[in-house]
Design a protein around this motif. Structure first.
Motif, PDB file in Angstrom:
ATOM      1  N   PRO A 129       7.958  52.044  16.983  1.00 36.22           N
ATOM      2  CA  PRO A 129       8.781  52.439  18.249  1.00 36.22           C
ATOM      3  C   PRO A 129       9.854  51.546  18.381  1.00 36.22           C
ATOM      4  CG  PRO A 129       6.637  51.434  18.942  1.00 36.22           C
ATOM      5  CD  PRO A 129       6.504  51.412  17.338  1.00 36.22           C
ATOM      6  N   SER A 130      10.953  52.008  18.852  1.00 36.86           N
ATOM      7  CA  SER A 130      12.034  51.047  19.181  1.00 36.86           C
ATOM      8  C   SER A 130      11.963  49.927  20.402  1.00 36.86           C
ATOM      9  CB  SER A 130      13.424  52.060  19.612  1.00 36.86           C
ATOM     10  OG  SER A 130      13.000  52.966  20.483  1.00 36.86           O
ATOM     11  N   ARG A 131      10.877  50.526  21.327  1.00 38.41           N
ATOM     12  CA  ARG A 131      10.353  49.848  22.411  1.00 38.41           C
ATOM     13  C   ARG A 131       8.974  50.012  22.790  1.00 38.41           C
ATOM     14  NH1 ARG A 131      13.649  51.534  26.214  1.00 38.41           N
ATOM     15  NH2 ARG A 131      12.154  52.264  27.838  1.00 38.41           N
ATOM     16  N   TYR A 171      11.820  56.360  19.134  1.00 39.34           N
ATOM     17  CA  TYR A 171      10.784  56.630  20.066  1.00 39.34           C
ATOM     18  C   TYR A 171      10.489  55.487  20.915  1.00 39.34           C
ATOM     19  CZ  TYR A 171       6.819  55.466  16.994  1.00 39.34           C
ATOM     20  OH  TYR A 171       6.143  54.786  16.260  1.00 39.34           O
ATOM     21  N   ILE A 172       9.915  55.588  22.217  1.00 42.02           N
ATOM     22  CA  ILE A 172       9.326  54.575  23.077  1.00 42.02           C
ATOM     23  C   ILE A 172       7.975  54.846  23.462  1.00 42.02           C
ATOM     24  CG2 ILE A 172      11.604  53.716  23.614  1.00 42.02           C
ATOM     25  CD1 ILE A 172      10.801  55.011  26.386  1.00 42.02           C
ATOM     26  N   VAL A 173       7.185  53.851  23.423  1.00 49.05           N
ATOM     27  CA  VAL A 173       5.588  53.922  23.873  1.00 49.05           C
ATOM     28  C   VAL A 173       5.690  52.985  25.176  1.00 49.05           C
ATOM     29  CG1 VAL A 173       3.498  53.298  23.388  1.00 49.05           C
ATOM     30  CG2 VAL A 173       4.771  53.814  21.682  1.00 49.05           C
ATOM     31  N   GLN A 174       4.896  53.915  26.273  1.00 44.55           N
ATOM     32  CA  GLN A 174       4.887  53.315  27.365  1.00 44.55           C
ATOM     33  C   GLN A 174       3.445  53.220  28.015  1.00 44.55           C
ATOM     34  OE1 GLN A 174       7.764  55.540  29.947  1.00 44.55           O
ATOM     35  NE2 GLN A 174       9.137  53.763  29.965  1.00 44.55           N
ATOM     36  N   LYS A 175       3.006  52.287  28.605  1.00 45.09           N
ATOM     37  CA  LYS A 175       1.677  52.044  29.282  1.00 45.09           C
ATOM     38  C   LYS A 175       1.918  51.763  30.780  1.00 45.09           C
ATOM     39  CE  LYS A 175      -2.747  49.829  28.429  1.00 45.09           C
ATOM     40  NZ  LYS A 175      -3.669  51.092  28.088  1.00 45.09           N
ATOM     41  N   PHE A 197      -2.407  44.838  23.233  1.00 45.83           N
ATOM     42  CA  PHE A 197      -1.971  46.307  23.418  1.00 45.83           C
ATOM     43  C   PHE A 197      -0.428  46.215  22.403  1.00 45.83           C
ATOM     44  CE2 PHE A 197       1.460  49.017  25.139  1.00 45.83           C
ATOM     45  CZ  PHE A 197       0.917  50.283  24.925  1.00 45.83           C
ATOM     46  N   GLN A 198       0.518  45.192  22.629  1.00 45.52           N
ATOM     47  CA  GLN A 198       1.621  45.259  22.049  1.00 45.52           C
ATOM     48  C   GLN A 198       1.360  45.154  20.455  1.00 45.52           C
ATOM     49  OE1 GLN A 198       3.277  41.754  23.895  1.00 45.52           O
ATOM     50  NE2 GLN A 198       4.576  43.042  25.008  1.00 45.52           N
ATOM     51  N   HIS A 199       0.412  44.214  20.052  1.00 48.14           N
ATOM     52  CA  HIS A 199       0.164  44.219  18.478  1.00 48.14           C
ATOM     53  C   HIS A 199      -0.567  45.440  18.089  1.00 48.14           C
ATOM     54  CE1 HIS A 199       1.308  40.081  17.592  1.00 48.14           C
ATOM     55  NE2 HIS A 199       0.619  39.551  18.672  1.00 48.14           N
ATOM     56  N   MET A 200      -1.394  45.910  18.808  1.00 50.85           N
ATOM     57  CA  MET A 200      -2.177  47.032  18.211  1.00 50.85           C
ATOM     58  C   MET A 200      -1.205  48.328  18.135  1.00 50.85           C
ATOM     59  SD  MET A 200      -5.665  48.687  19.694  1.00 50.85           S
ATOM     60  CE  MET A 200      -6.505  49.955  18.720  1.00 50.85           C
ATOM     61  N   THR A 201      -0.501  48.491  19.132  1.00 52.01           N
ATOM     62  CA  THR A 201       0.560  49.591  19.083  1.00 52.01           C
ATOM     63  C   THR A 201       1.407  49.468  17.882  1.00 52.01           C
ATOM     64  OG1 THR A 201       0.250  49.682  21.601  1.00 52.01           O
ATOM     65  CG2 THR A 201       2.326  50.979  20.402  1.00 52.01           C
TER      66      THR A 201
END
Length: 263
Positions: free
Chosen positions: A181-183, A148-152, A165-169
């Motif tokens: 997530p893969s991305r 899955y991917i996460v988008q903001k 955001f990158q580290h926390m996610t």
């Protein structure tokens, strides 16, 4: 010196506002928020979030560029006075809607698993809880059925906010979902830039260290400042008040300790 009590809960939206403007964040925490105390960036972010949410409520065949424009007319603020001037208001709207349309057309077939939901997890290595609002978590069309991917979608590109955001996610997903997530995408609707990060298990110790740094920073928030030239500061109504006070530290100075943790 008495050591500050360790923070046991970090909420992503509060952390983002703190990183954008520590002084304003503290002022809002210690006083009742006055009616209308929002800025143009916040109004644009509100509109963008609703446009994205409504877009993905539709079946893929109904997700068109015209629909994005219709949703923008429904959700975009009419509060021109919250921008520098009328030209700034219209330029911001045109630019944001154009880039948002391009992003959404690229992801027209996306199948969101999570859409604008808040989740909470306890991270044992940090001995703390994290809460995070996920705008879009979608299946990775190029991965396995569990990828899955996460988008903001954002209306600014504050480097501290993006890095956090990158580290926390990464930390949150590893703890809550048991799989990274893969991305992780940050999609800037003002510049049209897509900032992608591909986390791996080897990065988790660095991300945990970064969140420990944030954890130690939060009790010191009252004396933190952004740089006087930061974009958020230039439009902040508290700028003069903030920088007439002697600051013992700046938000950047504290976060510079994380230089070795940069993605």
């Amino acid at each position: 010196m008495e050591q500050s009590a360790a923070v046991k809960l970090i909420e992503d939206y509060k952390l983002e506002e703190l990183l954008r403007c520590p002084y304003r964040f503290i002022k809002r925490q210690t006083a009742k928020k006055r009616a209308g105390e929002v800025n143009g960036r916040q109004l644009m972010q509100f509109a963008v979030s609703h446009i994205v949410n409504d877009f993905y409520e539709l079946p893929p065949q109904a997700r068109t560029a015209d629909v994005v424009k219709q949703l923008a007319e429904r959700w975009w603020t009419a509060r021109v006075a919250k921008f520098d001037n009328a030209e700034h208001y219209w330029d911001s709207k045109l630019q944001a809607v154009a880039h948002l349309t391009a992003f959404l057309m690229e992801e027209q077939e996306a199948a969101p698993i999570i859409r604008f939901e808040q989740h909470r997890t306890f991270v044992e290595p940090l001995d703390m809880e994290l809460t995070q609002i996920f705008q879009i978590v979608a299946e990775d069309p190029y991965g396995t059925n569990t990828d899955y991917i996460v988008q903001k979608f954002v209306v600014d590109e504050d480097e501290d906010v993006i890095l956090t955001f990158q580290h926390m996610t990464a930390v949150f997903c590893n703890s809550a979902f048991g799989k990274l997530p893969s991305r992780i995408d940050v999609l800037s609707v003002m510049s049209g830039q897509r900032i992608s990060y591909y986390p791996s298990g080897a990065d988790i110790p660095q991300s945990l260290d970064y969140m420990r740094l944030v954890q130690t920073m939060l009790p010191e928030a009252e004396r933190l400042r952004k740089s006087n030239n930061a974009a958020e500061c230039r439009s902040c109504p508290l700028r003069s008040e903030c920088f007439t006070k002697t600051a013992e530290a700046t938000a950047e100075a504290v976060l510079q300790k994380s230089a070795s943790l940069t993605m």
